[in-house]
Design a protein around this motif. Structure first.
Motif, PDB file in Angstrom:
ATOM      1  N   ALA A   1      -9.260 -11.207  45.362  1.00 16.60           N
ATOM      2  CA  ALA A   1     -10.112 -10.334  44.582  1.00 16.60           C
ATOM      3  C   ALA A   1     -10.835 -11.359  43.352  1.00 16.60           C
ATOM      4  N   VAL A   2     -10.111 -12.441  42.977  1.00 14.00           N
ATOM      5  CA  VAL A   2     -10.537 -13.154  42.066  1.00 14.00           C
ATOM      6  C   VAL A   2     -11.588 -14.149  42.555  1.00 14.00           C
ATOM      7  N   MET A   3     -11.315 -14.566  43.668  1.00 10.09           N
ATOM      8  CA  MET A   3     -12.065 -15.759  44.428  1.00 10.09           C
ATOM      9  C   MET A   3     -13.460 -15.128  44.586  1.00 10.09           C
ATOM     10  N   THR A   4     -13.334 -13.570  45.151  1.00  7.23           N
ATOM     11  CA  THR A   4     -14.596 -13.003  45.588  1.00  7.23           C
ATOM     12  C   THR A   4     -15.332 -12.527  44.117  1.00  7.23           C
ATOM     13  N   ALA A   5     -14.665 -12.508  43.078  1.00  6.99           N
ATOM     14  CA  ALA A   5     -15.705 -12.018  41.890  1.00  6.99           C
ATOM     15  C   ALA A   5     -16.160 -13.366  41.504  1.00  6.99           C
ATOM     16  N   ILE A   6     -15.540 -14.586  41.592  1.00  6.35           N
ATOM     17  CA  ILE A   6     -16.260 -15.762  41.097  1.00  6.35           C
ATOM     18  C   ILE A   6     -17.267 -16.006  42.301  1.00  6.35           C
ATOM     19  N   ALA A   7     -17.243 -15.762  43.527  1.00 12.38           N
ATOM     20  CA  ALA A   7     -18.321 -15.829  44.614  1.00 12.38           C
ATOM     21  C   ALA A   7     -19.506 -14.973  44.174  1.00 12.38           C
ATOM     22  N   LYS A   8     -19.319 -13.841  44.042  1.00  9.53           N
ATOM     23  CA  LYS A   8     -20.214 -13.010  43.605  1.00  9.53           C
ATOM     24  C   LYS A   8     -21.029 -13.448  42.476  1.00  9.53           C
ATOM     25  N   TYR A   9     -20.446 -13.733  41.368  1.00 10.68           N
ATOM     26  CA  TYR A   9     -21.143 -14.259  40.065  1.00 10.68           C
ATOM     27  C   TYR A   9     -21.929 -15.352  40.185  1.00 10.68           C
ATOM     28  N   TYR A  10     -21.085 -16.448  40.587  1.00  9.33           N
ATOM     29  CA  TYR A  10     -21.857 -17.627  40.573  1.00  9.33           C
ATOM     30  C   TYR A  10     -22.819 -18.128  41.773  1.00  9.33           C
ATOM     31  N   ALA A  11     -22.582 -17.308  43.011  1.00  8.67           N
ATOM     32  CA  ALA A  11     -23.570 -17.336  43.908  1.00  8.67           C
ATOM     33  C   ALA A  11     -24.933 -16.792  43.326  1.00  8.67           C
ATOM     34  N   THR A  12     -24.590 -15.421  42.947  1.00  8.67           N
ATOM     35  CA  THR A  12     -25.972 -14.988  42.633  1.00  8.67           C
ATOM     36  C   THR A  12     -26.738 -15.376  41.273  1.00  8.67           C
ATOM     37  N   GLU A  13     -25.884 -16.060  40.357  1.00  8.51           N
ATOM     38  CA  GLU A  13     -26.509 -16.991  39.365  1.00  8.51           C
ATOM     39  C   GLU A  13     -27.099 -18.034  39.871  1.00  8.51           C
ATOM     40  N   GLY A  14     -26.477 -18.826  40.752  1.00  3.42           N
ATOM     41  CA  GLY A  14     -26.885 -19.911  41.189  1.00  3.42           C
ATOM     42  C   GLY A  14     -28.343 -19.622  41.991  1.00  3.42           C
ATOM     43  N   MET A  15     -28.364 -18.412  42.822  1.00  2.00           N
ATOM     44  CA  MET A  15     -29.826 -18.190  43.540  1.00  2.00           C
ATOM     45  C   MET A  15     -30.968 -17.824  42.513  1.00  2.00           C
ATOM     46  N   ARG A  16     -30.433 -17.167  41.326  1.00  2.00           N
ATOM     47  CA  ARG A  16     -31.443 -17.128  40.301  1.00  2.00           C
ATOM     48  C   ARG A  16     -31.796 -18.204  39.777  1.00  2.00           C
ATOM     49  N   LYS A  17     -30.966 -19.253  39.546  1.00  2.15           N
ATOM     50  CA  LYS A  17     -31.552 -20.450  39.031  1.00  2.15           C
ATOM     51  C   LYS A  17     -32.612 -21.249  40.077  1.00  2.15           C
ATOM     52  N   VAL A  18     -32.167 -21.112  41.371  1.00  2.69           N
ATOM     53  CA  VAL A  18     -32.829 -21.816  42.324  1.00  2.69           C
ATOM     54  C   VAL A  18     -34.275 -21.214  42.665  1.00  2.69           C
ATOM     55  N   VAL A  19     -34.276 -19.925  42.577  1.00  3.17           N
ATOM     56  CA  VAL A  19     -35.616 -19.309  42.744  1.00  3.17           C
ATOM     57  C   VAL A  19     -36.607 -19.387  41.682  1.00  3.17           C
ATOM     58  N   ASN A  20     -35.990 -19.437  40.457  1.00  2.88           N
ATOM     59  CA  ASN A  20     -36.585 -19.637  39.022  1.00  2.88           C
ATOM     60  C   ASN A  20     -37.457 -21.085  39.364  1.00  2.88           C
TER      61      ASN A  20
END
Length: 517
Positions: A127-146
């Motif tokens: 659960a912790v690893m996937t919570a990390i995956a969800k947050y930092y993956a979507t935030e990483g995508m946000r930065k890339v697209v911006n």
């Protein structure tokens, strides 16, 4: 379709993400419909949470990674095709800084996704690893697209079937909101849950403290407490020793000379994290959940050590080309620097200044060991992004890739591939053209005059005209009628057209000085 279930009207979050209202009235569910049978009655919430824990490690990281990879491909191509002041915009240092972020974050996301998916594929429910995956993956995508929006500029803000970037930009709020809002994930879940699930002694200690028979639990608790104290003293000694040695040399046998220093710093920061987390839990106890800014910084440390580990693993299984090494190096240095800065921000804001100062002195007696990535490294990665490098080629296997000239993404990619084929010829011709070597007002007239001078042959002239037509077409944006109801056909002055008699009817004007792509 079950009796009493009413599927109501839908919402419209922008992207084609179906959700809406579902209501029930007098819904009857037979007991034998319960998954796992009657004995699992009442366990539905736990099952839901476990399914969610696995799902958020698959769907959203996959979406974020694919979005970032498409952005990498299209923005990398755009940066080389689009010229300003007679050079590709990707050669400007300001653009290189943004492109280096796109490239390194995309590499990080692919490595991150790979490791998380492998863990889930082996049957884990972390659960912790996937919570990390969800947050930092979507935030990483946000930065890339911006960053992509910044680089592509006006080409990316005009909506229509030619826009390859704006749909990703519009979808960002969906990804960072669903399956747990990102603020919640970082501030409460990652360290709040991780401290219970990942600590070697804490969970069992709390269970014994709540035991029905305190007398029977006393000896086991004492044993655990002494082990916990020994663990803390061990991490204290290790953190202080690593400050002088730089960290443990422990690394896989497959590690190469390039990666070994990064294993070392991860080992050091991991020991520092264990000690710092114990300080926070020991002094703040349950208040750590209310100190959400501190908890968020602990989440950043935890996550970026995991991310750095995933980058190392991914690189070990790669072809280890020079381009991949540059991508991996920048991604690693960014993650480790972020983790380090989270330590210092936590120490600066910890309620007990004396305790924080002592732990800071033990962990970092000589100051910050990790430096920011250099401008030179960023420039190398940004230049690599505009090449058909090995990492770029690998991305084509993971996303919808095509070179159809009339497709929203294929248009840019086909033009990029064409430029790679004729770039030497194109640069030679443009250099001479910029010196005023050819007569005429339009590009076509310059090409014709270059043929007469013997500067280029007929085949080269045809290649130049064809690429220039594709280049111009790739930069065009959509236009509509006044009511935004209809896409209007755009005239490409560089496309060669013939009438029924075979006569060339090309438009012999060059609007590039008056029309801003």
């Amino acid at each position: 379709s079950h009796e009493g279930v009413i599927v109501g009207p839908r919402h419209n979050p922008g992207p084609p993400f179906m959700n809406g209202t579902v209501e029930g009235k007098d819904v009857f569910i037979p007991l034998d419909w319960i998954i796992g049978g009657v004995k699992n009655a009442g366990k539905g919430w736990r099952m839901l949470m476990e399914c969610l824990a696995v799902g958020r490690g698959i769907s959203l990281p996959a979406l974020s990674t694919s979005t970032s990879e498409m952005t990498y491909l299209n923005v990398g191509a755009f940066s080389r095709i689009r010229q300003q002041f007679k050079i590709s915009v990707g050669k400007f240092e300001g653009v290189q800084e943004a492109n280096s972020e796109i490239a390194s974050d995309t590499y990080m996301l692919e490595a991150f996704r790979y490791l998380v998916t492998c863990g889930l594929n082996q049957g884990g429910k972390p659960a912790v690893m996937t919570a990390i995956a969800k947050y930092y993956a979507t935030e990483g995508m946000r930065k890339v697209v911006n960053h992509g929006m910044d680089v592509v500029g006006g080409r990316a803000i005009q909506m229509g079937p030619r826009n390859f970037l704006a749909p990703y930009y519009q979808a960002i709020p969906v990804s960072i909101t669903v399956e747990g809002a990102n603020i919640l994930s970082r501030s409460l879940m990652i360290f709040g849950q991780g401290s219970m699930r990942c600590h070697p002694y804490l969970y069992e200690e709390l269970q014994l403290l709540q035991a029905e028979d305190p007398a029977a639990a006393l000896n086991p608790f004492d044993n655990l407490l002494f082990k916990h104290l020994g663990y803390t003293f061990n991490r204290t000694a290790r953190s202080f020793a690593y400050a002088f040695t730089g960290g443990s040399n422990a690394a896989p046998q497959s590690a190469v000379d390039f990666t070994r220093p990064y294993y070392k710093i991860i080992n050091r920061l991991s020991a520092n994290f264990a000690l710092t987390a114990d300080m926070c839990l020991g002094l703040l106890a349950g208040d750590i959940k209310r100190k959400e800014m501190l908890s968020g910084r602990l989440a950043d440390i935890h996550a970026h050590l995991f991310i750095a580990s995933s980058i190392l693993k991914f690189f070990e299984h790669s072809k280890k080309t020079e381009d991949e090494r540059l991508h991996a190096q920048l991604a690693l240095e960014k993650s480790l620097y972020t983790a380090q800065e989270a330590f210092f921000d936590l120490f600066a804001n910890f309620p007990s200044g004396a305790a924080a100062g002592m732990v800071k002195l033990l962990c970092f007696p000589f100051g910050r060991p990790v430096q920011k990535p250099s401008d030179q490294l960023k420039q190398q990665v940004a230049n690599s992004m505009m090449e058909n490098n090995a990492f770029r080629q690998s991305l084509k296997k993971h996303v919808y890739y095509n070179i159809n000239e009339n497709d929203v993404t294929g248009r840019m990619e086909s033009t990029f591939n064409l430029l790679l084929e004729i770039e030497k010829l194109w640069d030679r011709f443009k250099k001479a053209e910029n010196k005023g070597q050819f007569k005429g007002l339009s590009f076509a007239e310059h090409v014709a005059d270059a043929q007469l001078q013997g500067f280029i042959n007929d085949q080269e002239a045809e290649k130049l005209l064809h690429y220039n037509a594709r280049r111009y077409d790739s930069m065009l944006t959509d236009v509509f009628d006044l009511h935004l109801n209809e896409v209007l056909e755009l005239e490409n002055p560089y496309l060669i057209k013939e009438d029924a008699t075979g006569t060339d009817t090309s438009v012999q004007t060059d609007p590039s000085h008056s029309v801003s792509p």
